[in-house]
Design a protein around this motif. Sequence first.
Motif, PDB file in Angstrom:
ATOM      1  N   ASP A   1       0.827  -1.205   0.000  1.00 45.17           N
ATOM      2  CA  ASP A   1       0.000   0.000   0.000  1.00 45.17           C
ATOM      3  C   ASP A   1       0.859   1.252   0.000  1.00 45.17           C
ATOM      4  OD1 ASP A   1      -2.098   1.826   0.211  1.00 45.17           O
ATOM      5  OD2 ASP A   1      -1.961   1.802   2.402  1.00 45.17           O
ATOM      6  N   HIS A   2       0.787   2.023  -1.085  1.00 47.55           N
ATOM      7  CA  HIS A   2       1.530   3.271  -1.191  1.00 47.55           C
ATOM      8  C   HIS A   2       0.698   4.493  -0.797  1.00 47.55           C
ATOM      9  CE1 HIS A   2       5.031   1.428  -2.958  1.00 47.55           C
ATOM     10  NE2 HIS A   2       4.324   0.875  -3.914  1.00 47.55           N
ATOM     11  N   THR A   3      -0.550   4.281  -0.403  1.00 50.17           N
ATOM     12  CA  THR A   3      -1.406   5.389   0.012  1.00 50.17           C
ATOM     13  C   THR A   3      -0.951   5.919   1.370  1.00 50.17           C
ATOM     14  OG1 THR A   3      -3.210   4.077  -0.965  1.00 50.17           O
ATOM     15  CG2 THR A   3      -3.829   6.079   0.235  1.00 50.17           C
ATOM     16  N   THR A   4      -1.104   7.221   1.585  1.00 49.94           N
ATOM     17  CA  THR A   4      -0.904   7.772   2.927  1.00 49.94           C
ATOM     18  C   THR A   4      -2.226   7.681   3.665  1.00 49.94           C
ATOM     19  OG1 THR A   4       0.842   9.285   2.202  1.00 49.94           O
ATOM     20  CG2 THR A   4      -0.285   9.822   4.268  1.00 49.94           C
ATOM     21  N   VAL A   5      -2.284   6.789   4.647  1.00 50.00           N
ATOM     22  CA  VAL A   5      -3.510   6.557   5.412  1.00 50.00           C
ATOM     23  C   VAL A   5      -3.163   6.465   6.891  1.00 50.00           C
ATOM     24  CG1 VAL A   5      -4.801   5.431   3.546  1.00 50.00           C
ATOM     25  CG2 VAL A   5      -3.283   4.061   4.997  1.00 50.00           C
ATOM     26  N   SER A   6      -4.187   6.252   7.698  1.00 51.77           N
ATOM     27  CA  SER A   6      -3.971   6.152   9.139  1.00 51.77           C
ATOM     28  C   SER A   6      -3.312   4.823   9.490  1.00 51.77           C
ATOM     29  CB  SER A   6      -5.299   6.283   9.888  1.00 51.77           C
ATOM     30  OG  SER A   6      -6.134   5.171   9.615  1.00 51.77           O
ATOM     31  N   ALA A   7      -2.599   4.825  10.616  1.00 48.79           N
ATOM     32  CA  ALA A   7      -2.040   3.571  11.120  1.00 48.79           C
ATOM     33  C   ALA A   7      -3.161   2.612  11.495  1.00 48.79           C
ATOM     34  CB  ALA A   7      -1.144   3.854  12.325  1.00 48.79           C
ATOM     35  N   GLU A   8      -4.320   3.172  11.894  1.00 50.67           N
ATOM     36  CA  GLU A   8      -5.457   2.344  12.284  1.00 50.67           C
ATOM     37  C   GLU A   8      -5.955   1.495  11.116  1.00 50.67           C
ATOM     38  OE1 GLU A   8     -10.016   2.893  14.034  1.00 50.67           O
ATOM     39  OE2 GLU A   8      -8.803   4.632  13.517  1.00 50.67           O
ATOM     40  N   VAL A   9      -6.201   2.124   9.957  1.00 48.86           N
ATOM     41  CA  VAL A   9      -6.714   1.350   8.818  1.00 48.86           C
ATOM     42  C   VAL A   9      -5.643   0.414   8.280  1.00 48.86           C
ATOM     43  CG1 VAL A   9      -6.137   2.899   6.882  1.00 48.86           C
ATOM     44  CG2 VAL A   9      -8.221   1.519   6.809  1.00 48.86           C
ATOM     45  N   THR A  10      -4.385   0.799   8.411  1.00 54.73           N
ATOM     46  CA  THR A  10      -3.294  -0.080   7.988  1.00 54.73           C
ATOM     47  C   THR A  10      -3.312  -1.370   8.787  1.00 54.73           C
ATOM     48  OG1 THR A  10      -1.880   1.732   7.258  1.00 54.73           O
ATOM     49  CG2 THR A  10      -0.779  -0.312   7.886  1.00 54.73           C
ATOM     50  N   ARG A  11      -3.436  -1.260  10.086  1.00 54.62           N
ATOM     51  CA  ARG A  11      -3.449  -2.463  10.930  1.00 54.62           C
ATOM     52  C   ARG A  11      -4.712  -3.279  10.683  1.00 54.62           C
ATOM     53  NH1 ARG A  11      -1.635   1.692  15.088  1.00 54.62           N
ATOM     54  NH2 ARG A  11       0.644   1.566  15.018  1.00 54.62           N
ATOM     55  N   GLU A  12      -5.836  -2.595  10.477  1.00 50.83           N
ATOM     56  CA  GLU A  12      -7.101  -3.273  10.201  1.00 50.83           C
ATOM     57  C   GLU A  12      -7.012  -4.118   8.926  1.00 50.83           C
ATOM     58  OE1 GLU A  12     -11.199  -1.833   8.078  1.00 50.83           O
ATOM     59  OE2 GLU A  12     -10.395  -0.520   9.643  1.00 50.83           O
ATOM     60  N   LEU A  13      -6.512  -3.517   7.845  1.00 53.83           N
ATOM     61  CA  LEU A  13      -6.464  -4.218   6.569  1.00 53.83           C
ATOM     62  C   LEU A  13      -5.351  -5.259   6.538  1.00 53.83           C
ATOM     63  CD1 LEU A  13      -7.214  -1.257   4.143  1.00 53.83           C
ATOM     64  CD2 LEU A  13      -8.750  -3.101   4.854  1.00 53.83           C
ATOM     65  N   ALA A  14      -4.253  -4.986   7.229  1.00 52.32           N
ATOM     66  CA  ALA A  14      -3.189  -5.989   7.310  1.00 52.32           C
ATOM     67  C   ALA A  14      -3.690  -7.242   8.017  1.00 52.32           C
ATOM     68  CB  ALA A  14      -1.978  -5.417   8.035  1.00 52.32           C
TER      69      ALA A  14
ATOM     70  N   LYS B   1      -6.507 -14.183   5.206  1.00 51.16           N
ATOM     71  CA  LYS B   1      -6.598 -14.838   3.906  1.00 51.16           C
ATOM     72  C   LYS B   1      -5.244 -15.356   3.420  1.00 51.16           C
ATOM     73  CE  LYS B   1     -10.575 -12.133   2.292  1.00 51.16           C
ATOM     74  NZ  LYS B   1     -11.423 -13.293   1.885  1.00 51.16           N
ATOM     75  N   GLY B   2      -4.226 -15.260   4.283  1.00 48.31           N
ATOM     76  CA  GLY B   2      -2.899 -15.718   3.901  1.00 48.31           C
ATOM     77  C   GLY B   2      -2.180 -14.772   2.963  1.00 48.31           C
ATOM     78  N   ILE B   3      -2.580 -13.488   2.978  1.00 48.70           N
ATOM     79  CA  ILE B   3      -1.988 -12.466   2.122  1.00 48.70           C
ATOM     80  C   ILE B   3      -1.018 -11.631   2.953  1.00 48.70           C
ATOM     81  CG2 ILE B   3      -2.460 -10.402   0.732  1.00 48.70           C
ATOM     82  CD1 ILE B   3      -5.296 -11.640   0.235  1.00 48.70           C
ATOM     83  N   ALA B   4       0.182 -11.422   2.453  1.00 42.65           N
ATOM     84  CA  ALA B   4       1.175 -10.604   3.155  1.00 42.65           C
ATOM     85  C   ALA B   4       0.900  -9.121   2.899  1.00 42.65           C
ATOM     86  CB  ALA B   4       2.578 -10.964   2.682  1.00 42.65           C
ATOM     87  N   TRP B   5       1.400  -8.268   3.790  1.00 46.89           N
ATOM     88  CA  TRP B   5       1.119  -6.830   3.722  1.00 46.89           C
ATOM     89  C   TRP B   5       2.386  -6.021   3.986  1.00 46.89           C
ATOM     90  CZ3 TRP B   5      -3.412  -3.845   3.102  1.00 46.89           C
ATOM     91  CH2 TRP B   5      -3.274  -2.479   3.416  1.00 46.89           C
ATOM     92  N   VAL B   6       2.602  -4.995   3.175  1.00 44.25           N
ATOM     93  CA  VAL B   6       3.629  -3.987   3.436  1.00 44.25           C
ATOM     94  C   VAL B   6       2.995  -2.614   3.244  1.00 44.25           C
ATOM     95  CG1 VAL B   6       5.786  -2.940   2.633  1.00 44.25           C
ATOM     96  CG2 VAL B   6       5.596  -5.434   2.787  1.00 44.25           C
ATOM     97  N   ASP B   7       3.023  -1.779   4.288  1.00 40.88           N
ATOM     98  CA  ASP B   7       2.601  -0.389   4.100  1.00 40.88           C
ATOM     99  C   ASP B   7       3.823   0.394   3.652  1.00 40.88           C
ATOM    100  OD1 ASP B   7       2.765  -1.178   7.101  1.00 40.88           O
ATOM    101  OD2 ASP B   7       3.336   0.947   7.177  1.00 40.88           O
ATOM    102  N   ALA B   8       3.645   1.145   2.552  1.00 40.79           N
ATOM    103  CA  ALA B   8       4.796   1.765   1.893  1.00 40.79           C
ATOM    104  C   ALA B   8       4.440   3.155   1.364  1.00 40.79           C
ATOM    105  CB  ALA B   8       5.277   0.871   0.761  1.00 40.79           C
ATOM    106  N   PRO B   9       4.033   4.083   2.248  1.00 44.98           N
ATOM    107  CA  PRO B   9       3.731   5.439   1.776  1.00 44.98           C
ATOM    108  C   PRO B   9       4.962   6.095   1.180  1.00 44.98           C
ATOM    109  CG  PRO B   9       3.895   5.388   4.171  1.00 44.98           C
ATOM    110  CD  PRO B   9       3.916   3.966   3.708  1.00 44.98           C
ATOM    111  N   VAL B  10       4.723   7.055   0.305  1.00 41.97           N
ATOM    112  CA  VAL B  10       5.816   7.659  -0.455  1.00 41.97           C
ATOM    113  C   VAL B  10       5.895   9.157  -0.209  1.00 41.97           C
ATOM    114  CG1 VAL B  10       5.663   5.902  -2.242  1.00 41.97           C
ATOM    115  CG2 VAL B  10       4.381   8.032  -2.515  1.00 41.97           C
ATOM    116  N   SER B  11       7.078   9.713  -0.445  1.00 41.58           N
ATOM    117  CA  SER B  11       7.296  11.153  -0.413  1.00 41.58           C
ATOM    118  C   SER B  11       8.083  11.543  -1.652  1.00 41.58           C
ATOM    119  CB  SER B  11       8.071  11.551   0.851  1.00 41.58           C
ATOM    120  OG  SER B  11       8.265  12.960   0.904  1.00 41.58           O
ATOM    121  N   GLY B  12       7.791  12.725  -2.163  1.00 37.66           N
ATOM    122  CA  GLY B  12       8.453  13.191  -3.374  1.00 37.66           C
ATOM    123  C   GLY B  12       7.493  13.837  -4.340  1.00 37.66           C
ATOM    124  N   GLY B  13       6.177  13.673  -4.064  1.00 32.52           N
ATOM    125  CA  GLY B  13       5.167  14.345  -4.860  1.00 32.52           C
ATOM    126  C   GLY B  13       5.066  13.841  -6.283  1.00 32.52           C
TER     127      GLY B  13
END
Length: 291
Positions: free
Chosen positions: A94-107, A113-125
């Motif tokens: 996930d490259h979206t900038t979102v809350s830590a709450e929704v990140t943990r919820e979706l992870a 479902k046996g799906i791995a998760w990496v939160d990966a927000p970006v900077s640089g515009g």
Amino acid sequence: MANVAFLGMGVMGAPMAGHLAKAGHDVCVYNRTSAKAESWVEVHEGTSAETPRAAAAGRDIVMACVGNDDDLRGVCLGDDGAFAGMAEGALFVDHTTVSAEVTRELAAAAAEKGIAWVDAPVSGGQAGAENGQLVIMCGGAQDDYDRAEPVMAAFAKVSRRMGDVGAGQLTKMVNQICIAGLVQGLSEAMLFAQKAGLDGEAVVDVIQGGAAGSWQMVNRHKTMLEGKFDHGFAVDWMRKDLRICLSEAENIGAPLPGTALIDQYYKDVQAMGGGRWDTSSLIARLKALGA
């Protein structure tokens, strides 16, 4: 080379997916407005799908860069969501900038479902996305990050794992807190220089190599002085990010008085009709106060 789905063809997602295609990855894209996905396919090697589920089906890695918490939930969950199409063992980045709450919820939902998760927000515009020079802050298991990193390299200048799930989003919050203070300080400095009768360009040329120097100073001082704000990261999105910062700060007991004040300054810019202006438009608010 990886089989990748990319969800979200906005000003960030479309060029990021483009870099993946140029690097030789097999890319299928999805966008809520299908015309944007179709336009992307006309320019790049790849395919499009009508739903996140269809885009994600059979893909090793699914990436997303959408608008906010609800948008991310929308592309992940439900019968047409990406999770419904992903196989066990696939990876969601996930490259979206979102809350830590929704990140943990979706992870957690992904893990069921046996799906791995990496939160990966970006900077640089937008410029960073277009030039493939984004800074990526990641949270997740080391093995999952190691799978994602070679693929993200297509559009990354720097990528680093900061800790477990959620650490990437927390690091992005630190980034936005820093930017808010820098832009307000630069706005005040440039207005002061103008009011004092100084050549703002000459001032920056002298001081940018010293302790006051920053990316914002180098890249935004000229357009600030010229009153041009039709580029870069929009005020509306900055306020979304700062609300996330302030909410998390309340949760962890970290006072952010300056950030809270600058958030209200951006609210003033929105009231001036500048919601889509670049964040450097804080100087426009100061000029209005001094008019």
